[in-house]
Enzyme design. Structure first.
Site: not given
Ligand code: F6R
Length: 236
Positions: A67, A136, A138, A143
């Site tokens: 990313d 979380n 990810h 996400e």
């Protein structure tokens, strides 16, 4: 999913480096997927050490990063481009033309995503993908709620991800709100996956992953459906 529990971050980094070294030495033209963030820094240090000791060469290796932020200059110290060159590429013999990091500064982001996906495919796919995990759940910047089928795409970062990544910036407002990320579908096509989990702040993510429940609300859970995943984990 194979779990390797280690005592501390140093062992995690050494164990991960051992696997990557072996894969590169067995297949010098390996295609590797790489991650940024705090977790893989020790792995990269170990790989640099191994390269300097003549134990491996990156000269045939092709890399694809997971990313990159959108709208951040690649020369900025917070860009993932700079991160990778400073923490790994500047110190080993990888060929610059074989390094791939999504371009978050292009005018046509959709074309960039499609081209990135195509480049990976044309390279024959990723042989081994290194992953970290967000609090979380990810993986890359996928996400919670992201489709498991997603290809490389543009994402809006979660507030929790922006807050977690603010440590690399002067303040939270400087953190870009968007990024380009490989999709979960892209990651799942990798032949092998190495997930590194370190740190006390990851406890909730660890518990959810260990529960084995597969849901788009917890992106990393899809890894239970991949045939060749190794998780190296330390609670310290
Ligand atoms: C980085 C990436 C992220 C990180 C994750 C964990 O390229 O894709 O998913 O792996 O945010 O980050 P750290 O390692 O800083 O806890």
């Amino acid at each position: 999913m194979k779990w390797i529990d280690v005592l501390n971050y140093k062992e995690l980094s050494e164990e991960a480096a051992k696997i990557i070294k072996e894969r590169i030495n067995n297949s010098p033209n390996l295609t590797i997927g790489l991650a940024t963030g705090s977790t893989p820094i020790g792995l990269y240090e170990e790989l640099i050490k191994a390269y300097k000791h003549g134990e491996l060469s990156f000269s045939g290796v092709t890399s694809y990063n997971l990313d990159e932020y959108i709208g951040i200059d690649i020369n900025s110290p917070q860009s993932y481009y700079q991160f990778m060159f400073q923490n790994l590429f500047n110190h080993v013999d990888i060929q610059k033309e074989k390094v791939h990091i999504p371009n978050g500064n292009t005018t046509d982001l959709q074309v960039e995503c499609a081209q990135y996906e195509k480049l990976i495919k044309n390279s024959g796919g990723i042989d081994i993908q290194v992953l970290g995990i967000g609090n979380n759940g990810h993986i890359a910047f996928n996400e919670p709620g992201t489709s498991f089928d997603a290809k490389t795409h543009v994402v809006k970062l979660d507030d929790s991800t922006i807050a977690a990544n603010a440590r690399f910036f002067n303040n939270k407002d400087e953190v870009p709100v968007q990024a380009i990320t490989m999709g979960i579908g892209t990651i799942m096509k990798s032949k092998e996956i190495l997930l590194l989990i370190s740190g006390k702040g990851k406890q909730e993510a660890i518990e959810k992953l260990k529960s084995g429940v597969v849901t788009e609300d917890f992106p990393a859970s899809i890894l239970h459906k991949h045939p060749n995943v190794t998780v190296i984990i330390t609670n310290n």
